[in-house]
Write a protein that holds these residues in place. Structure first.
Motif, short mmCIF file in Angstrom:
data_model
loop_
_atom_site.label_atom_id
_atom_site.label_comp_id
_atom_site.label_asym_id
_atom_site.label_seq_id
_atom_site.Cartn_x
_atom_site.Cartn_y
_atom_site.Cartn_z
N ALA A 178 123.90 -127.80 -93.00
CA ALA A 178 124.22 -127.11 -94.26
C ALA A 178 125.29 -126.05 -94.03
O ALA A 178 126.20 -125.87 -94.86
N ASP A 179 125.21 -125.33 -92.88
CA ASP A 179 126.26 -124.36 -92.54
C ASP A 179 127.61 -125.06 -92.43
O ASP A 179 128.62 -124.57 -92.95
N GLN A 227 128.66 -127.73 -93.81
CA GLN A 227 129.15 -128.17 -95.11
C GLN A 227 129.66 -127.01 -95.96
O GLN A 227 130.47 -127.21 -96.86
N THR A 228 129.21 -125.79 -95.66
CA THR A 228 129.56 -124.61 -96.46
C THR A 228 130.68 -123.79 -95.84
O THR A 228 131.43 -123.12 -96.55
N GLN A 229 130.82 -123.81 -94.54
CA GLN A 229 131.67 -122.87 -93.80
C GLN A 229 133.14 -122.90 -94.17
O GLN A 229 133.82 -121.87 -94.15
N LYS A 261 134.97 -123.07 -96.89
CA LYS A 261 135.53 -122.23 -97.96
C LYS A 261 135.53 -120.75 -97.61
O LYS A 261 136.14 -119.95 -98.30
N TYR A 262 134.89 -120.38 -96.50
CA TYR A 262 134.86 -118.98 -96.05
C TYR A 262 135.68 -118.73 -94.79
O TYR A 262 135.69 -117.62 -94.26
N VAL A 294 127.77 -117.42 -95.24
CA VAL A 294 127.62 -118.88 -95.11
C VAL A 294 126.15 -119.24 -94.97
O VAL A 294 125.66 -120.14 -95.65
N GLU A 330 124.34 -118.78 -98.38
CA GLU A 330 124.65 -119.82 -99.37
C GLU A 330 124.13 -121.19 -98.94
O GLU A 330 123.64 -121.96 -99.76
N ALA A 331 124.22 -121.49 -97.65
CA ALA A 331 123.86 -122.83 -97.16
C ALA A 331 122.36 -123.09 -97.19
O ALA A 331 121.92 -124.17 -97.57
#
Length: 83
Positions: A25-26, A28-30, A32-33, A64, A67-68
């Motif tokens: 999940a991290d 997949q989210t990282q 955009k940051y 991250v 949100e993840a």
């Protein structure tokens, strides 16, 4: 970018499989940051998780996680890679 090691403690222990899912999940989210989660280590019985991450700053790294999957670190240390 700076390099950080974060530490999490989950009461009651944790499984490597659960941490692997959170790490995915991290990943997949990282993007955009501007963060890059590199590796993680787990002590299942103690409920300890350690994450190595490149990030602009510690708070962005924790954003991250938040949100993840919602499991933010209790401690984040700036580290330097040794040889």
């Amino acid at each position: 970018m700076a390099l950080f090691m974060d530490a999490h403690t989950l009461e009651g222990g944790v499984t490597v499989a659960d941490v692997a899912a959170a790490h995915q999940a991290d990943l997949q989210t990282q993007g955009k940051y501007g963060v890059s989660y590199l590796r993680y280590w787990v002590d299942e019985a103690a409920g300890k998780i350690f994450c190595l991450v490149e990030a602009p700053d510690a708070e962005t790294a924790n954003t991250v996680h938040r949100e993840a999957h919602g499991l933010v670190a209790e401690e984040i240390f700036t580290v330097v890679e040794g040889t």
